[in-house]
Design a protein around this motif. Structure first.
Motif, PDB file in Angstrom:
ATOM      1  N   ASP A   5     -41.162  24.328  10.526  1.00  0.00           N
ATOM      2  CA  ASP A   5     -40.644  24.345  11.893  1.00  0.00           C
ATOM      3  C   ASP A   5     -39.348  25.131  12.015  1.00  0.00           C
ATOM      4  O   ASP A   5     -39.183  25.939  12.902  1.00  0.00           O
ATOM      5  CB  ASP A   5     -40.447  22.913  12.392  1.00  0.00           C
ATOM      6  CG  ASP A   5     -39.999  22.876  13.838  1.00  0.00           C
ATOM      7  OD1 ASP A   5     -40.609  23.606  14.650  1.00  0.00           O
ATOM      8  OD2 ASP A   5     -39.042  22.145  14.152  1.00  0.00           O
ATOM      9  N   TYR A   6     -38.368  24.904  11.088  1.00  0.00           N
ATOM     10  CA  TYR A   6     -37.096  25.597  11.222  1.00  0.00           C
ATOM     11  C   TYR A   6     -37.256  27.101  11.054  1.00  0.00           C
ATOM     12  O   TYR A   6     -36.573  27.877  11.702  1.00  0.00           O
ATOM     13  CB  TYR A   6     -36.039  25.053  10.246  1.00  0.00           C
ATOM     14  CG  TYR A   6     -36.144  25.584   8.837  1.00  0.00           C
ATOM     15  CD1 TYR A   6     -35.506  26.754   8.458  1.00  0.00           C
ATOM     16  CD2 TYR A   6     -36.879  24.910   7.875  1.00  0.00           C
ATOM     17  CE1 TYR A   6     -35.600  27.242   7.170  1.00  0.00           C
ATOM     18  CE2 TYR A   6     -36.973  25.394   6.589  1.00  0.00           C
ATOM     19  CZ  TYR A   6     -36.327  26.553   6.245  1.00  0.00           C
ATOM     20  OH  TYR A   6     -36.417  27.025   4.972  1.00  0.00           O
ATOM     21  N   SER A  25     -26.463  26.204  15.454  1.00  0.00           N
ATOM     22  CA  SER A  25     -26.209  25.127  16.415  1.00  0.00           C
ATOM     23  C   SER A  25     -27.495  24.497  16.944  1.00  0.00           C
ATOM     24  O   SER A  25     -27.473  23.353  17.407  1.00  0.00           O
ATOM     25  CB  SER A  25     -25.363  25.641  17.580  1.00  0.00           C
ATOM     26  OG  SER A  25     -26.053  26.674  18.259  1.00  0.00           O
ATOM     27  N   ASP A  26     -28.610  25.199  16.865  1.00  0.00           N
ATOM     28  CA  ASP A  26     -29.887  24.668  17.345  1.00  0.00           C
ATOM     29  C   ASP A  26     -30.671  23.937  16.264  1.00  0.00           C
ATOM     30  O   ASP A  26     -31.737  23.405  16.532  1.00  0.00           O
ATOM     31  CB  ASP A  26     -30.766  25.804  17.890  1.00  0.00           C
ATOM     32  CG  ASP A  26     -30.180  26.430  19.138  1.00  0.00           C
ATOM     33  OD1 ASP A  26     -29.423  25.741  19.847  1.00  0.00           O
ATOM     34  OD2 ASP A  26     -30.465  27.610  19.388  1.00  0.00           O
ATOM     35  N   MET A  27     -30.149  23.898  15.044  1.00  0.00           N
ATOM     36  CA  MET A  27     -30.897  23.327  13.929  1.00  0.00           C
ATOM     37  C   MET A  27     -30.599  21.839  13.756  1.00  0.00           C
ATOM     38  O   MET A  27     -29.494  21.387  14.000  1.00  0.00           O
ATOM     39  CB  MET A  27     -30.553  24.062  12.638  1.00  0.00           C
ATOM     40  CG  MET A  27     -30.911  25.536  12.698  1.00  0.00           C
ATOM     41  SD  MET A  27     -30.500  26.384  11.187  1.00  0.00           S
ATOM     42  CE  MET A  27     -31.864  25.826  10.199  1.00  0.00           C
ATOM     43  N   THR A  28     -31.612  21.105  13.317  1.00  0.00           N
ATOM     44  CA  THR A  28     -31.427  19.690  12.996  1.00  0.00           C
ATOM     45  C   THR A  28     -30.871  19.564  11.578  1.00  0.00           C
ATOM     46  O   THR A  28     -30.883  20.527  10.809  1.00  0.00           O
ATOM     47  CB  THR A  28     -32.759  18.921  13.069  1.00  0.00           C
ATOM     48  OG1 THR A  28     -33.611  19.384  12.006  1.00  0.00           O
ATOM     49  CG2 THR A  28     -33.448  19.093  14.417  1.00  0.00           C
ATOM     50  N   GLU A  29     -30.431  18.362  11.234  1.00  0.00           N
ATOM     51  CA  GLU A  29     -29.951  18.108   9.878  1.00  0.00           C
ATOM     52  C   GLU A  29     -31.054  18.363   8.854  1.00  0.00           C
ATOM     53  O   GLU A  29     -30.792  18.891   7.770  1.00  0.00           O
ATOM     54  CB  GLU A  29     -29.435  16.665   9.742  1.00  0.00           C
ATOM     55  CG  GLU A  29     -28.131  16.401  10.462  1.00  0.00           C
ATOM     56  CD  GLU A  29     -28.294  16.074  11.944  1.00  0.00           C
ATOM     57  OE1 GLU A  29     -29.435  16.134  12.471  1.00  0.00           O
ATOM     58  OE2 GLU A  29     -27.277  15.768  12.582  1.00  0.00           O
ATOM     59  N   ASN A  30     -32.281  18.003   9.190  1.00  0.00           N
ATOM     60  CA  ASN A  30     -33.401  18.230   8.276  1.00  0.00           C
ATOM     61  C   ASN A  30     -33.653  19.724   8.055  1.00  0.00           C
ATOM     62  O   ASN A  30     -33.972  20.146   6.940  1.00  0.00           O
ATOM     63  CB  ASN A  30     -34.672  17.559   8.782  1.00  0.00           C
ATOM     64  CG  ASN A  30     -34.650  16.058   8.586  1.00  0.00           C
ATOM     65  OD1 ASN A  30     -33.886  15.531   7.784  1.00  0.00           O
ATOM     66  ND2 ASN A  30     -35.483  15.358   9.347  1.00  0.00           N
ATOM     67  N   GLU A  31     -33.527  20.523   9.092  1.00  0.00           N
ATOM     68  CA  GLU A  31     -33.729  21.966   8.965  1.00  0.00           C
ATOM     69  C   GLU A  31     -32.630  22.591   8.104  1.00  0.00           C
ATOM     70  O   GLU A  31     -32.909  23.424   7.242  1.00  0.00           O
ATOM     71  CB  GLU A  31     -33.772  22.613  10.344  1.00  0.00           C
ATOM     72  CG  GLU A  31     -35.007  22.220  11.138  1.00  0.00           C
ATOM     73  CD  GLU A  31     -34.938  22.592  12.600  1.00  0.00           C
ATOM     74  OE1 GLU A  31     -36.028  22.736  13.202  1.00  0.00           O
ATOM     75  OE2 GLU A  31     -33.841  22.737  13.158  1.00  0.00           O
ATOM     76  N   ARG A 100     -22.383  19.215   9.581  1.00  0.00           N
ATOM     77  CA  ARG A 100     -23.020  17.901   9.641  1.00  0.00           C
ATOM     78  C   ARG A 100     -23.861  17.509   8.430  1.00  0.00           C
ATOM     79  O   ARG A 100     -24.351  16.389   8.365  1.00  0.00           O
ATOM     80  CB  ARG A 100     -23.838  17.741  10.913  1.00  0.00           C
ATOM     81  CG  ARG A 100     -24.907  18.771  11.147  1.00  0.00           C
ATOM     82  CD  ARG A 100     -25.455  18.625  12.565  1.00  0.00           C
ATOM     83  NE  ARG A 100     -26.419  19.627  12.868  1.00  0.00           N
ATOM     84  CZ  ARG A 100     -26.149  20.856  13.276  1.00  0.00           C
ATOM     85  NH1 ARG A 100     -24.918  21.245  13.400  1.00  0.00           N
ATOM     86  NH2 ARG A 100     -27.105  21.706  13.546  1.00  0.00           N
TER      87      ARG A 100
END
Length: 109
Positions: A5-6, A25-31, A100
């Motif tokens: 996904d990332y 800035s658009d990425m999640t911690e998992n990505e 983060r």
């Protein structure tokens, strides 16, 4: 098999052979974490291991993450709050990635 996904959301502009521009800035911690793992594998393949000091792997990983477009802070001190009380001793993290994700580097000799 499609891209994770990332990677599907990352513009496909080649900065170096295998690095892409990332909108952090658009990425999640998992990505972000997936990129950290991929970068750590690249550092391990390049430098080998075990045998080098932790600080060498930390510096190389920080550089690899920067090549991949992520912001990295090394040896960041983070305040610790326990039940509403800020403790006198701050936590020192090896790397803070993307403001983060905490990365603690470990090396064996």
């Amino acid at each position: 098999m499609g891209l994770p996904d990332y990677q599907a959301r990352i513009p496909q502009v080649q900065v170096e052979p295998s690095y892409r521009s990332i909108e952090e800035s658009d990425m999640t911690e998992n990505e972000i974490s997936q990129i950290v793992v991929d970068a750590a594998i690249e550092v391990h393949r390049t430098l080998g291991g075990p045998g080098l000091l932790e600080s060498v792997y930390e510096e190389a990983l920080a550089y690899e993450l920067e090549l991949r477009g992520l912001t990295v802070e090394r040896q960041r001190r983070v305040p610790v709050v326990y039940k509403g009380k800020r403790l006198a001793t701050d936590l020192s993290v090896d790397l803070l990635v993307g403001e983060r994700v905490v990365v603690e580097c470990k090396a064996t000799t």
